[in-house]
Motif scaffolding. Structure first.
Motif, PDB file in Angstrom:
ATOM      1  N   ILE A   1       1.035  -1.100  -0.222  1.00  0.00           N
ATOM      2  CA  ILE A   1       0.230   0.069   0.052  1.00  0.00           C
ATOM      3  C   ILE A   1       0.714   1.692   0.482  1.00  0.00           C
ATOM      4  N   SER A   2       2.159   0.931   0.728  1.00  0.00           N
ATOM      5  CA  SER A   2       2.959   2.795   0.776  1.00  0.00           C
ATOM      6  C   SER A   2       3.632   2.403  -0.739  1.00  0.00           C
ATOM      7  N   TYR A   3       3.976   1.722  -1.065  1.00  0.00           N
ATOM      8  CA  TYR A   3       4.854   1.509  -2.417  1.00  0.00           C
ATOM      9  C   TYR A   3       3.189   2.098  -3.368  1.00  0.00           C
ATOM     10  N   LEU A   4       2.487   1.522  -3.782  1.00  0.00           N
ATOM     11  CA  LEU A   4       1.460   2.410  -4.124  1.00  0.00           C
ATOM     12  C   LEU A   4       1.085   3.679  -4.165  1.00  0.00           C
ATOM     13  N   LYS A   5       0.776   4.182  -2.873  1.00  0.00           N
ATOM     14  CA  LYS A   5       0.676   5.704  -2.759  1.00  0.00           C
ATOM     15  C   LYS A   5       1.970   6.123  -3.128  1.00  0.00           C
TER      16      LYS A   5
END
Length: 92
Positions: free
Chosen positions: A85-89
């Motif tokens: 999720i952090s990577y996508l954000k």
């Protein structure tokens, strides 16, 4: 239907009636993405997958094929999922 009932009981400890009750409770939708169909990679309509905790065996809900596979690919690991999720954000 008899084979499906037997499979549900053997693999997850639930009956076909319990499966249908879960599906009704979820309003016929995937518990993660809210999709109303369970479509596979080859565009075949399939049943919703019974999602369960691999450590405890507890049934968590019914998922479409994509969401069920996604959790499996992340090994049901919350740290990996949070990192994704952090990577996508960060990489929009």
């Amino acid at each position: 239907l008899k084979a499906h009932n037997r499979n549900l009981k053997k693999k997850y400890g639930i009956t076909l009636d319990e499966y249908y009750a879960m599906l009704e409770e979820q309003q016929g939708r995937c518990k993660i993405c809210n999709s109303t169909t369970a479509i596979s990679e080859d565009n075949l309509i399939q049943r919703f997958a019974v999602d369960h905790c691999h450590q405890t065996g507890r049934v968590r809900g019914l998922l479409c094929i994509r969401c069920n596979a996604g959790l499996g690919m992340f090994l049901d690991n919350e740290v990996f999922l949070a990192a994704a999720i952090s990577y996508l954000k960060e990489n929009k």
